[in-house]
Design an enzyme around this catalytic site. Structure first.
Site, PDB file in Angstrom:
ATOM      1  N   TRP A  82      13.562  34.478  -4.331  1.00 35.14           N
ATOM      2  CA  TRP A  82      13.525  35.735  -3.587  1.00 35.14           C
ATOM      3  C   TRP A  82      14.953  36.153  -3.251  1.00 35.14           C
ATOM      4  CZ3 TRP A  82      15.906  35.440   1.088  1.00 35.14           C
ATOM      5  CH2 TRP A  82      15.926  34.211   1.744  1.00 35.14           C
ATOM      6  N   GLU A 127      23.129  29.991  10.171  1.00 32.45           N
ATOM      7  CA  GLU A 127      23.104  30.182   8.715  1.00 32.45           C
ATOM      8  C   GLU A 127      24.399  30.828   8.224  1.00 32.45           C
ATOM      9  OE1 GLU A 127      20.920  29.205   6.549  1.00 32.45           O
ATOM     10  OE2 GLU A 127      19.180  28.680   7.771  1.00 32.45           O
ATOM     11  N   GLU A 165      21.365  28.955  -0.043  1.00 30.69           N
ATOM     12  CA  GLU A 165      21.482  29.099   1.422  1.00 30.69           C
ATOM     13  C   GLU A 165      22.087  30.447   1.816  1.00 30.69           C
ATOM     14  OE1 GLU A 165      20.791  27.280   4.149  1.00 30.69           O
ATOM     15  OE2 GLU A 165      19.845  25.575   3.138  1.00 30.69           O
ATOM     16  N   HIS A 168      20.031  33.209   3.208  1.00 30.31           N
ATOM     17  CA  HIS A 168      19.370  33.114   4.521  1.00 30.31           C
ATOM     18  C   HIS A 168      20.080  33.964   5.574  1.00 30.31           C
ATOM     19  CE1 HIS A 168      17.725  28.900   3.212  1.00 30.31           C
ATOM     20  NE2 HIS A 168      17.337  29.881   2.423  1.00 30.31           N
ATOM     21  N   GLU A 218      18.323  19.552   7.227  1.00 37.00           N
ATOM     22  CA  GLU A 218      17.481  20.491   6.475  1.00 37.00           C
ATOM     23  C   GLU A 218      16.061  20.486   7.046  1.00 37.00           C
ATOM     24  OE1 GLU A 218      18.617  22.714   4.757  1.00 37.00           O
ATOM     25  OE2 GLU A 218      19.953  22.096   3.161  1.00 37.00           O
ATOM     26  N   THR A 221      16.048  22.558  10.219  1.00 38.36           N
ATOM     27  CA  THR A 221      16.014  24.012   9.997  1.00 38.36           C
ATOM     28  C   THR A 221      14.641  24.431   9.456  1.00 38.36           C
ATOM     29  OG1 THR A 221      17.180  23.626   7.925  1.00 38.36           O
ATOM     30  CG2 THR A 221      18.476  24.493   9.732  1.00 38.36           C
ATOM     31  N   ASP A 250      12.572  27.253   1.587  1.00 36.91           N
ATOM     32  CA  ASP A 250      13.825  26.788   0.940  1.00 36.91           C
ATOM     33  C   ASP A 250      14.332  25.518   1.624  1.00 36.91           C
ATOM     34  OD1 ASP A 250      13.989  28.937  -0.781  1.00 36.91           O
ATOM     35  OD2 ASP A 250      15.726  29.882   0.191  1.00 36.91           O
TER      36      ASP A 250
HETATM   37 FE   LIG Z   1      19.470  24.524   4.851  1.00 37.38          FE
HETATM   38 FE   LIG Z   2      19.412  27.839   5.563  1.00 36.64          FE
END
Ligand SMILES: [Fe+2]
Ligand SMILES: [Fe+2]
Length: 387
Positions: A82, A127, A165, A168, A218, A221, A250
């Site tokens: 995406w 982010e 990343e 984001h 990760e 998040t 993700d």
């Molecule tokens: Fe991440």
């Molecule tokens: Fe992220």
């Protein structure tokens, strides 16, 4: 927030003493304080570098083919990823249609509460400090990108991970901008301060420590974006819910990659990997944006963390849950072939989640006795939010 502070979510300069077992002669330096204008509070934690014994570089060299076969496939091809534009008003439409889409976005976000925006902004800022995280991974001996375009699979992973990343922060930032609910100028300042300040996860150029840190982070998040998705849905914005949910998925894929690397290290070097997990947990996992500052509130990160805790977006119990999950995923309780040091590390880590929960209960108890109070956040035009 007191409870999160107990769990290491406060800036590391509060933790002036911690105990670790070190391999021979790592280089220990104290970080020079950055210029006053670029920091929230001076960082005093000793800076330990290159703590992995040089002979262990071979471990990562020998795992290159494995990384190609088992880690790189966890990336998604660009064409099937995406992109932020998939969720945002389309600027190439005729002006009226574009403004209708913006108006619909603003209608959807109108009912979301201010404290939700504090947490979403904090997540977005976290982010947006992505340059810091790519830098941090490229400090790790044996897996860093030596040229900037290295064909080594560790380096290929890091670049493509960064590229995934990067969507984001872009998406959250644009959505927040269009919502009109937040003060973009103070948010942009916070991002500039944060990237200038960096982060100090205590990974010591050591990829064993680095991959334990990223596995944990990760998943953290994944949990927090999953919770902002749920709250957006409950608050009447299904598009924002899909945005946060897509980011969370993700993070889950990335968590899987990093946890798989640690799993492999536990297989080829059980004691080395077990001691690294214990070392990171003793130091406590520092959140990536722990040095955030907006030019006004020197305790901005603590305040943001307290709101995240109160809304249930990321809590001290989540910290214990993540550790428990990783203990199960890495089958640490059943790990065999450990030296005495490895066995002690195993006992420490496997016994930690109930201890964390007990500390948390005590902190909650204390917090209940305290007067509730509020803090003003520059990100939402200095409106007050209760902690
Ligand atoms: Fe991440
Ligand atoms: Fe992220």
């Amino acid at each position: 927030m007191q409870s999160l502070a107990l769990l290491g979510c406060t800036p590391p300069y509060y933790n002036l003493t911690h105990h670790r077992t070190k391999p021979p002669s790592p280089v220990v330096r104290f970080r020079l304080p950055p210029p006053v204008s670029a920091m929230a509070t001076p960082a005093l934690r000793p800076q330990v570098t290159h703590s992995m014994p040089p002979e262990k570089l071979e471990v990562f060299k020998s795992l290159e083919n494995w990384a190609t076969d088992c880690v790189l496939p966890l990336l998604k091809p660009v064409e099937s990823c995406w992109q932020p534009q998939d969720f945002l008003p389309i600027p190439s439409l005729p002006s009226d249609d574009f403004t209708d889409q913006v108006r619909a976005l603003r209608d959807r976000t109108a009912e979301l509460p201010d404290d939700y925006f504090v947490v979403l902004v904090g997540d977005m800022i976290t982010e947006d400090a992505l340059p810091t995280y790519q830098t941090m991974i490229n400090t790790l001996d044996g897996v860093r990108d030596e040229t900037g375009a290295s064909p080594n699979p560790w380096a290929m992973w890091t670049r493509a991970w960064t590229a995934e990343e990067n969507r984001h922060g872009d998406l959250l930032r644009t959505y927040l901008y269009l919502s009109g609910r937040v003060d973009m100028l103070t948010i942009e300042r916070t991002v500039q301060y944060l990237i200038g300040a960096g982060m100090d996860p205590g990974t010591e150029n050591n990829p064993y420590l680095g991959f334990v840190y990223t596995s944990f982070q990760e998943r953290a998040t994944f949990v927090s974006h999953g919770n902002t998705a749920r709250l957006a849905k409950e608050g009447g914005d299904p598009v924002l819910a899909r945005i946060c949910g897509s980011i969370a998925s993700d993070e889950k894929r990335h968590e899987n990659a990093y946890a798989r690397i640690v799993e492999k290290l536990l297989e080829v070097d059980p004691t080395g990997a077990m001691v690294a997990i214990s070392d990171m947990m003793r130091k406590k996992i520092t959140m990536p944006a722990h040095l955030m500052y907006d030019g006004q509130d020197p305790r901005l990160f603590d305040h943001f963390s307290a709101v995240a805790q109160r809304l249930g977006v990321y809590t001290a119990n989540d910290y214990a849950d993540i550790l428990e999950f990783l203990i199960g995923r890495w089958r640490l309780e059943k790990l065999e072939g450990l030296t005495g040091e490895g066995g002690r590390a195993q006992d420490f880590v496997c016994g930690l989640p109930p201890r964390i929960r007990k500390l948390q209960e005590r902190a909650d108890e204390q917090a209940r006795k305290m007067e509730p109070h509020g803090v003003r956040f520059s990100w939402i035009f200095n409106k007050e939010v209760s902690l």
